[in-house]
Motif scaffolding. Structure first.
Motif, PDB file in Angstrom:
ATOM      1  N   ILE A  92      -5.829  -5.526  -8.472  1.00  0.00           N
ATOM      2  CA  ILE A  92      -6.959  -6.457  -8.520  1.00  0.00           C
ATOM      3  C   ILE A  92      -6.513  -7.911  -8.617  1.00  0.00           C
ATOM      4  O   ILE A  92      -7.095  -8.805  -7.999  1.00  0.00           O
ATOM      5  N   ASN A  93      -5.447  -8.176  -9.392  1.00  0.00           N
ATOM      6  CA  ASN A  93      -5.000  -9.559  -9.602  1.00  0.00           C
ATOM      7  C   ASN A  93      -3.491  -9.705  -9.394  1.00  0.00           C
ATOM      8  O   ASN A  93      -2.761 -10.082 -10.305  1.00  0.00           O
ATOM      9  N   GLY A 146      16.894  -1.614  -2.548  1.00  0.00           N
ATOM     10  CA  GLY A 146      16.886  -3.061  -2.696  1.00  0.00           C
ATOM     11  C   GLY A 146      15.857  -3.731  -1.809  1.00  0.00           C
ATOM     12  O   GLY A 146      15.922  -4.931  -1.532  1.00  0.00           O
ATOM     13  N   ASP A 147      14.901  -2.941  -1.341  1.00  0.00           N
ATOM     14  CA  ASP A 147      13.826  -3.457  -0.487  1.00  0.00           C
ATOM     15  C   ASP A 147      12.736  -4.004  -1.392  1.00  0.00           C
ATOM     16  O   ASP A 147      11.812  -3.293  -1.778  1.00  0.00           O
ATOM     17  N   LEU A 148      12.837  -5.264  -1.758  1.00  0.00           N
ATOM     18  CA  LEU A 148      11.995  -5.795  -2.820  1.00  0.00           C
ATOM     19  C   LEU A 148      11.083  -6.915  -2.325  1.00  0.00           C
ATOM     20  O   LEU A 148      11.440  -8.097  -2.355  1.00  0.00           O
ATOM     21  N   PRO A 149       9.888  -6.548  -1.857  1.00  0.00           N
ATOM     22  CA  PRO A 149       8.902  -7.596  -1.564  1.00  0.00           C
ATOM     23  C   PRO A 149       8.443  -8.203  -2.878  1.00  0.00           C
ATOM     24  O   PRO A 149       8.577  -7.586  -3.938  1.00  0.00           O
ATOM     25  N   SER A 150       7.928  -9.425  -2.826  1.00  0.00           N
ATOM     26  CA  SER A 150       7.431 -10.007  -4.075  1.00  0.00           C
ATOM     27  C   SER A 150       6.240  -9.201  -4.586  1.00  0.00           C
ATOM     28  O   SER A 150       6.100  -8.975  -5.772  1.00  0.00           O
ATOM     29  N   TYR A 151       5.402  -8.750  -3.648  1.00  0.00           N
ATOM     30  CA  TYR A 151       4.380  -7.773  -4.028  1.00  0.00           C
ATOM     31  C   TYR A 151       3.857  -7.078  -2.781  1.00  0.00           C
ATOM     32  O   TYR A 151       3.947  -7.581  -1.667  1.00  0.00           O
ATOM     33  N   ALA A 152       3.327  -5.878  -3.017  1.00  0.00           N
ATOM     34  CA  ALA A 152       2.711  -5.100  -1.951  1.00  0.00           C
ATOM     35  C   ALA A 152       1.418  -4.532  -2.494  1.00  0.00           C
ATOM     36  O   ALA A 152       1.434  -3.707  -3.405  1.00  0.00           O
ATOM     37  N   VAL A 153       0.310  -4.995  -1.975  1.00  0.00           N
ATOM     38  CA  VAL A 153      -0.997  -4.571  -2.466  1.00  0.00           C
ATOM     39  C   VAL A 153      -1.883  -4.267  -1.261  1.00  0.00           C
ATOM     40  O   VAL A 153      -2.554  -5.146  -0.725  1.00  0.00           O
ATOM     41  N   ASN A 154      -1.861  -3.021  -0.839  1.00  0.00           N
ATOM     42  CA  ASN A 154      -2.703  -2.573   0.263  1.00  0.00           C
ATOM     43  C   ASN A 154      -3.851  -1.739  -0.279  1.00  0.00           C
ATOM     44  O   ASN A 154      -3.789  -1.226  -1.399  1.00  0.00           O
ATOM     45  N   GLU A 155      -4.881  -1.587   0.520  1.00  0.00           N
ATOM     46  CA  GLU A 155      -6.031  -0.806   0.065  1.00  0.00           C
ATOM     47  C   GLU A 155      -5.640   0.661  -0.067  1.00  0.00           C
ATOM     48  O   GLU A 155      -5.093   1.261   0.869  1.00  0.00           O
ATOM     49  N   PRO A 156      -5.891   1.272  -1.229  1.00  0.00           N
ATOM     50  CA  PRO A 156      -5.531   2.681  -1.415  1.00  0.00           C
ATOM     51  C   PRO A 156      -6.500   3.605  -0.679  1.00  0.00           C
ATOM     52  O   PRO A 156      -7.684   3.656  -0.999  1.00  0.00           O
ATOM     53  N   THR A 157      -5.987   4.305   0.313  1.00  0.00           N
ATOM     54  CA  THR A 157      -6.825   5.224   1.090  1.00  0.00           C
ATOM     55  C   THR A 157      -6.248   6.634   1.127  1.00  0.00           C
ATOM     56  O   THR A 157      -6.977   7.576   1.407  1.00  0.00           O
ATOM     57  N   ARG A 158      -4.962   6.783   0.859  1.00  0.00           N
ATOM     58  CA  ARG A 158      -4.330   8.102   0.842  1.00  0.00           C
ATOM     59  C   ARG A 158      -4.455   8.716  -0.534  1.00  0.00           C
ATOM     60  O   ARG A 158      -4.450   8.010  -1.533  1.00  0.00           O
ATOM     61  N   PHE A 159      -4.544  10.040  -0.582  1.00  0.00           N
ATOM     62  CA  PHE A 159      -4.510  10.705  -1.880  1.00  0.00           C
ATOM     63  C   PHE A 159      -3.074  11.088  -2.200  1.00  0.00           C
ATOM     64  O   PHE A 159      -2.400  11.731  -1.394  1.00  0.00           O
ATOM     65  N   GLU A 160      -2.606  10.674  -3.377  1.00  0.00           N
ATOM     66  CA  GLU A 160      -1.255  10.995  -3.842  1.00  0.00           C
ATOM     67  C   GLU A 160      -1.380  11.887  -5.075  1.00  0.00           C
ATOM     68  O   GLU A 160      -1.731  11.416  -6.147  1.00  0.00           O
ATOM     69  N   PRO A 161      -1.108  13.187  -4.960  1.00  0.00           N
ATOM     70  CA  PRO A 161      -1.202  14.064  -6.131  1.00  0.00           C
ATOM     71  C   PRO A 161      -0.108  13.734  -7.143  1.00  0.00           C
ATOM     72  O   PRO A 161       0.955  13.217  -6.784  1.00  0.00           O
ATOM     73  N   THR A 185     -14.738  -2.065 -12.077  1.00  0.00           N
ATOM     74  CA  THR A 185     -13.860  -2.493 -10.987  1.00  0.00           C
ATOM     75  C   THR A 185     -13.026  -1.339 -10.423  1.00  0.00           C
ATOM     76  O   THR A 185     -12.190  -1.568  -9.553  1.00  0.00           O
ATOM     77  N   ILE A 186     -13.249  -0.130 -10.916  1.00  0.00           N
ATOM     78  CA  ILE A 186     -12.415   0.986 -10.470  1.00  0.00           C
ATOM     79  C   ILE A 186     -12.484   1.203  -8.956  1.00  0.00           C
ATOM     80  O   ILE A 186     -11.444   1.444  -8.324  1.00  0.00           O
ATOM     81  N   PRO A 187     -13.659   1.128  -8.321  1.00  0.00           N
ATOM     82  CA  PRO A 187     -13.662   1.266  -6.858  1.00  0.00           C
ATOM     83  C   PRO A 187     -12.796   0.222  -6.166  1.00  0.00           C
ATOM     84  O   PRO A 187     -12.172   0.504  -5.138  1.00  0.00           O
ATOM     85  N   LEU A 188     -12.730  -0.993  -6.720  1.00  0.00           N
ATOM     86  CA  LEU A 188     -11.866  -2.031  -6.161  1.00  0.00           C
ATOM     87  C   LEU A 188     -10.399  -1.700  -6.394  1.00  0.00           C
ATOM     88  O   LEU A 188      -9.549  -1.925  -5.531  1.00  0.00           O
TER      89      LEU A 188
END
Length: 423
Positions: A85-86, A115-130, A156-159
């Motif tokens: 969210i932030n 060592g693949d370190l982006p400063s951040y990665a924030v994509n919309e969660p659409t896959r289910f990860e058990p 804000t959980i849906p977000l």
């Protein structure tokens, strides 16, 4: 051989977060990493964050400062809901090296290993990860669902977690069968809105339950939170009829006032909630029924709060989890003009907590003199071992290593001042 890097994990928030942290941390069980407690010096600190309240976000920031104080050279990764969210707010904090949202946190191992370190990665969660927790405990929090399609005015959980989604029944059973091959005795079915399980696959939660109870090796199945509008009679009857399903229900209420429920955008009224409780009690008189409740929601007047209190008094819930309303960005509740002062929210919280304590004591006393089956856990303190009955009453006895992860029938006779039965 290079020395293993020390990595520490800390989880904030719900059971869902705990299951996810456990699954993520298992990827680091190799010669390159050595897991240590968060309170110790580590090379890498990982915080699985929560954003349900401002206090959860403050706690996350405090943990970042704690990590840097313990090791100024440490690499700090913040993952999860607060990150989703932030992300910019977290990335700006001193010492934070990586910010991963809910869709990307499952790539943490790859980022750190390669060592693949982006400063951040924030994509919309659409896959289910058990995921499931399996850190040597007797119970496993088993994530069977994620996300939410409801749009409650305060939430804000849906977000943070995206749309409601899950694996298929077949895929879920496969993972459950794997958990059954461990020493875990109890599954706690976890998710954001588990009553919505299977909707994308045209399957139903009740059908999953009917299949789960037949898996050998899992002796107990405990259902976490189910919305009142999704907790139908079929589910209640199945729990009553099947010994592997624990007589323990967690039903979000959020308010005992219909006017407040409508303002919140909830999908039920107090009458429906009361009918659910009455049905459970008719089939399982000693079942544990917990409820979530928010105090101080905007437009909750003194009269409406008293109405909510009276509803709790009149309803046979066992206890309630009380939350003070917390303003969240991007929520409709911010547009309501009649805000409740923070001091008044805290006062209402104290009153509701006191009422919850009364309800819990009455529930425990109702069980006094009965026989119950306890699953003893690893936890020990002061020479005692602790466990829970099928209906989630906490008990203790003298520590005996032979009791760990065993189910034992006991008499509930000695209720101590700390609301724990001594057996």
């Amino acid at each position: 051989m290079n020395e293993a890097r020390k990595i520490a994990f800390h989880t904030l928030g719900c059971k869902l977060n705990f299951s996810e942290t456990s699954s993520i941390s298992r990827q680091f069980l190799n010669e390159e990493f050595a897991e240590v407690p968060f309170s110790q010096q580590a090379d890498i600190y990982v915080i699985n964050s929560c954003s349900v309240t401002r206090n959860a976000e403050k706690r996350c920031k405090a943990l970042i400062r704690q990590a840097i104080k313990q090791n100024p050279e440490a690499f700090v990764a913040v993952i999860g809901c607060f990150s989703q969210i932030n992300p910019d707010e977290i990335k700006a904090l001193p010492g934070v090296g990586l910010v991963l949202g809910n869709a990307d946190k499952f790539n943490l191992f790859r980022h750190l290993k390669e060592g693949d370190l982006p400063s951040y990665a924030v994509n919309e969660p659409t896959r289910f990860e058990p995921s499931w927790s399996g850190d040597g405990r007797t119970r496993s929090f088993f994530k069977i669902q994620d996300g939410c399609d409801y749009s409650c005015a305060y939430c804000t959980i849906p977000l943070a977690r995206g749309i409601s989604r899950s694996d298929t029944i077949a895929g879920t059973l496969k993972i459950a069968s794997g958990i059954a091959k461990t020493n875990i005795k109890e599954l706690v079915l976890s998710g954001v809105n588990i009553g919505d399980f299977g909707k994308l696959h045209h399957e139903r939660f009740i059908d999953l339950l009917r299949e789960l109870v037949d898996i050998e090796g899992i002796e107990r199945i405990r259902i976490s939170s189910v919305e009142p509008d999704l907790l139908d009679d079929d589910i209640i009857r199945l729990v009553a009829d099947h010994p592997r399903l624990m007589p323990h229900f967690h039903i979000p209420l959020q308010s005992g006032s219909d006017e407040v429920l409508k303002a919140m955008g909830r999908r039920y009224n107090t009458s429906l909630f009361a009918r659910r409780v009455e049905r459970i009690r008719s089939l399982m008189p000693l079942a544990c029924i917990a409820a979530d409740l928010i105090v101080g929601f905007p437009s909750e007047t003194n009269v409406l709060f008293e109405e909510s209190m009276q509803f709790i008094k009149d309803t046979e819930v066992s206890y309630i989890h009380v939350f003070s309303y917390s303003e969240r960005a991007h929520t409709r509740a911010l547009r309501i003009k009649e805000q409740v002062p923070v001091a008044q929210r805290h006062d209402r919280s104290r009153q509701m907590h006191a009422l919850s304590d009364e309800k819990k004591k009455a529930f425990y006393l109702k069980n006094k003199g009965t026989r119950a089956r306890v699953l003893w856990e690893q936890e020990q303190s002061g020479g005692r071992i602790y466990g829970f009955t099928e209906n989630y009453i906490r008990v203790k006895t003298d520590f005996d290593p032979g009791l760990v992860n065993k189910i034992q029938e006991v008499n509930l006779n000695l209720l101590e001042a700390d609301m724990v039965y001594l057996v």
